[in-house]
Design a protein around this motif. Sequence first.
Motif, mmCIF file in Angstrom:
data_model
loop_
_atom_site.group_PDB
_atom_site.id
_atom_site.type_symbol
_atom_site.label_atom_id
_atom_site.label_comp_id
_atom_site.label_asym_id
_atom_site.label_seq_id
_atom_site.Cartn_x
_atom_site.Cartn_y
_atom_site.Cartn_z
ATOM 1 N N THR A 126 0.841 -1.203 0.000
ATOM 2 C CA THR A 126 0.000 0.000 0.000
ATOM 3 C C THR A 126 0.874 1.250 0.000
ATOM 4 O OG1 THR A 126 -0.065 -0.002 2.381
ATOM 5 C CG2 THR A 126 -1.877 -1.090 1.258
ATOM 6 N N GLU A 127 0.258 2.328 -0.392
ATOM 7 C CA GLU A 127 1.016 3.571 -0.468
ATOM 8 C C GLU A 127 1.150 4.199 0.918
ATOM 9 O OE1 GLU A 127 0.654 7.470 -3.187
ATOM 10 O OE2 GLU A 127 -0.606 5.759 -3.763
ATOM 11 N N LYS A 138 0.937 6.748 3.878
ATOM 12 C CA LYS A 138 -0.126 7.685 4.237
ATOM 13 C C LYS A 138 0.471 8.882 4.969
ATOM 14 C CE LYS A 138 -3.858 4.399 4.590
ATOM 15 N NZ LYS A 138 -5.066 4.028 5.337
ATOM 16 N N PRO A 139 -0.287 9.949 5.112
ATOM 17 C CA PRO A 139 0.233 11.091 5.873
ATOM 18 C C PRO A 139 0.485 10.701 7.328
ATOM 19 C CG PRO A 139 -2.095 11.401 5.356
ATOM 20 C CD PRO A 139 -1.628 10.192 4.605
ATOM 21 N N ASP A 164 -2.086 10.364 10.417
ATOM 22 C CA ASP A 164 -3.254 9.530 10.181
ATOM 23 C C ASP A 164 -3.749 8.776 11.404
ATOM 24 O OD1 ASP A 164 -1.479 6.980 8.267
ATOM 25 O OD2 ASP A 164 -1.151 7.792 10.263
ATOM 26 N N ILE A 165 -2.997 8.781 12.506
ATOM 27 C CA ILE A 165 -3.543 7.945 13.574
ATOM 28 C C ILE A 165 -4.786 8.572 14.188
ATOM 29 C CG2 ILE A 165 -1.179 7.071 14.043
ATOM 30 C CD1 ILE A 165 -1.947 7.654 17.023
ATOM 31 N N LEU A 212 -7.733 7.046 12.820
ATOM 32 C CA LEU A 212 -8.068 5.687 13.251
ATOM 33 C C LEU A 212 -8.991 5.676 14.473
ATOM 34 C CD1 LEU A 212 -4.476 4.146 12.976
ATOM 35 C CD2 LEU A 212 -6.360 3.815 11.362
ATOM 36 N N LEU A 213 -9.171 6.848 15.077
ATOM 37 C CA LEU A 213 -10.053 6.921 16.249
ATOM 38 C C LEU A 213 -11.490 6.590 15.859
ATOM 39 C CD1 LEU A 213 -8.627 10.265 17.660
ATOM 40 C CD2 LEU A 213 -8.624 8.112 18.933
ATOM 41 N N ARG A 214 -12.256 6.105 16.795
ATOM 42 C CA ARG A 214 -13.677 5.863 16.548
ATOM 43 C C ARG A 214 -14.341 7.147 16.089
ATOM 44 N NH1 ARG A 214 -16.534 1.560 20.287
ATOM 45 N NH2 ARG A 214 -18.331 2.769 19.609
ATOM 46 N N LEU A 261 -16.757 9.385 18.999
ATOM 47 C CA LEU A 261 -16.216 9.862 20.279
ATOM 48 C C LEU A 261 -16.831 11.206 20.663
ATOM 49 C CD1 LEU A 261 -12.401 9.051 19.927
ATOM 50 C CD2 LEU A 261 -14.167 7.716 21.093
ATOM 51 N N PHE A 277 -10.169 3.782 20.128
ATOM 52 C CA PHE A 277 -9.839 3.346 18.765
ATOM 53 C C PHE A 277 -10.712 2.221 18.223
ATOM 54 C CE2 PHE A 277 -6.012 5.668 19.791
ATOM 55 C CZ PHE A 277 -5.624 6.212 18.577
ATOM 56 N N SER A 334 -13.906 -0.403 17.627
ATOM 57 C CA SER A 334 -15.310 -0.791 17.592
ATOM 58 C C SER A 334 -15.358 -2.298 17.378
ATOM 59 C CB SER A 334 -16.033 -0.095 16.440
ATOM 60 O OG SER A 334 -15.878 1.297 16.511
ATOM 61 N N GLN A 368 0.655 -6.865 5.096
ATOM 62 C CA GLN A 368 0.347 -6.898 3.670
ATOM 63 C C GLN A 368 -0.879 -7.777 3.388
ATOM 64 O OE1 GLN A 368 1.603 -4.913 1.371
ATOM 65 N NE2 GLN A 368 0.002 -5.787 0.054
ATOM 66 N N ALA A 398 -3.870 -5.796 4.240
ATOM 67 C CA ALA A 398 -4.101 -4.779 3.209
ATOM 68 C C ALA A 398 -4.724 -5.409 1.968
ATOM 69 C CB ALA A 398 -2.787 -4.070 2.868
ATOM 70 N N GLN A 444 -8.081 -2.613 7.511
ATOM 71 C CA GLN A 444 -7.174 -1.625 8.116
ATOM 72 C C GLN A 444 -7.066 -1.914 9.597
ATOM 73 O OE1 GLN A 444 -5.365 1.567 7.123
ATOM 74 N NE2 GLN A 444 -4.642 0.840 9.119
ATOM 75 N N PRO A 445 -5.972 -2.540 10.054
ATOM 76 C CA PRO A 445 -5.841 -2.736 11.505
ATOM 77 C C PRO A 445 -5.642 -1.388 12.186
ATOM 78 C CG PRO A 445 -3.824 -3.398 10.371
ATOM 79 C CD PRO A 445 -4.799 -2.995 9.299
ATOM 80 N N LYS A 446 -6.060 -1.296 13.450
ATOM 81 C CA LYS A 446 -5.988 -0.017 14.147
ATOM 82 C C LYS A 446 -4.616 0.203 14.784
ATOM 83 C CE LYS A 446 -10.099 1.652 13.366
ATOM 84 N NZ LYS A 446 -10.981 2.241 14.362
ATOM 85 N N TYR A 460 1.840 1.382 6.614
ATOM 86 C CA TYR A 460 0.475 0.862 6.556
ATOM 87 C C TYR A 460 -0.538 1.743 7.303
ATOM 88 C CZ TYR A 460 2.281 -3.304 4.314
ATOM 89 O OH TYR A 460 2.871 -4.164 3.417
ATOM 90 N N GLY A 461 -0.079 2.918 7.753
ATOM 91 C CA GLY A 461 -1.012 3.866 8.374
ATOM 92 C C GLY A 461 -1.643 3.359 9.653
ATOM 93 N N ALA A 477 -1.339 2.692 14.023
ATOM 94 C CA ALA A 477 -0.740 3.190 15.259
ATOM 95 C C ALA A 477 0.030 2.068 15.960
ATOM 96 C CB ALA A 477 -1.823 3.739 16.187
#
Lengths: 411, 411
Positions: A2-3, A5-6, A9-10, A13-15, A18, B116, B118, B164, B167, B172-174, B205-206, B208
Amino acid sequence: MTESKPTDDIANLLRSDLPPAASRWNGFPEFNFVGGNNDADSVPLKTLAACAQTVLMREGRNLATYFLASGPMGYLPLREFIAAKLALRASYPCDPADILVTTGSMQALDLVNSAFLSPGDTVIIEEGTYGGAIGKLKSAGINYIGAPLDEDGIRMDALADILQDLADKGIQPKFIYTIPTVQNPTGSVMPLARRQELLKLAKQYGIAIFEDDCYADLLWEGDRPPTTASLDPDGRVLYTGSFSKSIAPALRVGYLIADWPVMSRILPLKKDAGSGALEQMVLAEFGLDHFTRNVTDLTATLKGKCDAMVAALEEQFGASAEFLVPKGGIFIWITLPDGVDTTRLAQVAISEGVAINPGAEWSADADSGRHRLRLCFGNPDKQTIRDGVRKLAEICHRETGIPSRSGNIDH
Amino acid sequence: MTESKPTDDIANLLRSDLPPAASRWNGFPEFNFVGGNNDADSVPLKTLAACAQTVLMREGRNLATYFLASGPMGYLPLREFIAAKLALRASYPCDPADILVTTGSMQALDLVNSAFLSPGDTVIIEEGTYGGAIGKLKSAGINYIGAPLDEDGIRMDALADILQDLADKGIQPKFIYTIPTVQNPTGSVMPLARRQELLKLAKQYGIAIFEDDCYADLLWEGDRPPTTASLDPDGRVLYTGSFSKSIAPALRVGYLIADWPVMSRILPLKKDAGSGALEQMVLAEFGLDHFTRNVTDLTATLKGKCDAMVAALEEQFGASAEFLVPKGGIFIWITLPDGVDTTRLAQVAISEGVAINPGAEWSADADSGRHRLRLCFGNPDKQTIRDGVRKLAEICHRETGIPSRSGNIDH
């Protein structure tokens, strides 16, 4: 692959559901009339320090094990002290084996809610009640119905109607959450006869009672009635109390009492590896004699502050502020004329250094509480109470025209 | 009017999906090899008592307000001490304003999970990891994948494959939950280069990283690598630590560190009106000098106990017990031959006074952990360790035929 990410980005990942972000804390406002804060000069520092010394040197090695040497219900000498205190002060004999020490009574609320309530369930609360309890129910997706109050607490005729109405609809409410002694926010005390009626209704409709007795040790007017739990032969009452109001709120020590068939189901939900042991040990060492002396002095101090706030309200708000004079505790529940929106008033007031609890947050029906507010008098000194109530009246007058006059001076 | 119900009906109002009922606590077993309990003689009683005295007399009046005078992130001097400790001991400079004091690191786990995750979300954990963390994920309905470990912690090749693979499946794992320093249960330490690789993969992989550093102060072999959090320029790492292992577990004081954009979303989930103030105050007063002396002595003591347990295992289990000799901490992770079911062994052993953690509860894949176990050596003295390991070997031999011989005596 995958590419990339910025890097921020974490947060993504938050719900997504909230609550809003917190702001940085900026210290207490000048006039702090919110929260269960207490009289600073009444914290029994010397005794607490001496107790810490004694109990640490005697039993501190037990800190090396989770739960000290007492198991997950909490430090046994503290549970014994709680049992002795309730027997003496609340006519409530109970077995230390059925007392669970919690991290404040807030944890007791969380545990009871988690054990009994699924989203969509229904509970009955008092029409004006602890805002934290309402918040917890709301965020858990629970339906709550406010039972009307008068100067003696829940009106039993109205409660009977609510219970029958639910039964007619096929809805089984789980429990009635009540603060019968020094009710939050009204400061009222439910008389014995009503407690008996409450138990009778609860039994009739097969519902539990969750009795929150956090403020009861701060009663200054009249005798303390027996706890509802002590009048209950059926194990129908879940009971919580706390040392937050009687010793110090920053000590996070509360307790939950229930018969073992229910407690044994609640205990596995307390997954925190125990509540803070040092605070438990120090409070247990503090013991009943110091406790009694402390609340006697504290209650006298709080009554003095209450008198100061009542006088300031009468002087500054006159007939615009209606309230029951509380029989104990640390707060006054005030009704202003219908047109006043205290949620808005609270926002303006905090920007000028006056913190108040808007009534909507302390009301089962937010709309009906919108012209009410709760003022806490436990922490500020008398002069601060007088100055703060005057400032609140000025702000309220400027924003709403109410009070039309105060301090014998027309605005 | 509805008909009267039986008086035991409030148990029927409990949720139907609760865990099994708790049993009454019966005291510690004779050979207590479970839990994060610590060396009782190492609890710094005199210093803690002196600190309690000093800080209570100086600042105890602040106990009258929730959160002391420090706001909801916790007692500021404690956050400053934590920052100083991490800078000195873990090469981790951090801002006290971004440190949240929690009620043990267990609350930090709960908060991060709540913020994070759900139900149905995916996280990556270590194939052997803290059983409490697994339990929390399981009860929240989270999918967890175990990353393979070797003697240096997570294998990065295997982690890359897992990421991978997810992906490719559009999952998307948190976060990756890792205990890189004194890993629980293996006692391994992840070298610097692997920490950098871990960060690189997480960024790619974006995802946390949730770094649990609870045991790191108890390292006795080799230098402590910088925390993963300190190597992260992106605010990608959430970091938790605790005083449970370095001072005393019954003191429920941990901490969570995250950049404010994330912390400000986590903080509103901490609805407990603050963690215990007295314990925070006493630990802050304890301070860095005492802390350093305490963990130096404690670590030497624990290494001695570890050596005793290693010798006892070798003597009693011989080649049947495979394990890495831990580089610090309070536990050993042991692999027995495939046929041994430690879940069953634990049940038999506890009935004879020997408590062990069965490997299934400490493993992402319960089945693959079924022939493993965790033994904690922090609390029992050396003789108890020797006697308990001998007794465990006897029970294990009787139940499973393994070890076939022990103590140079054929069974």
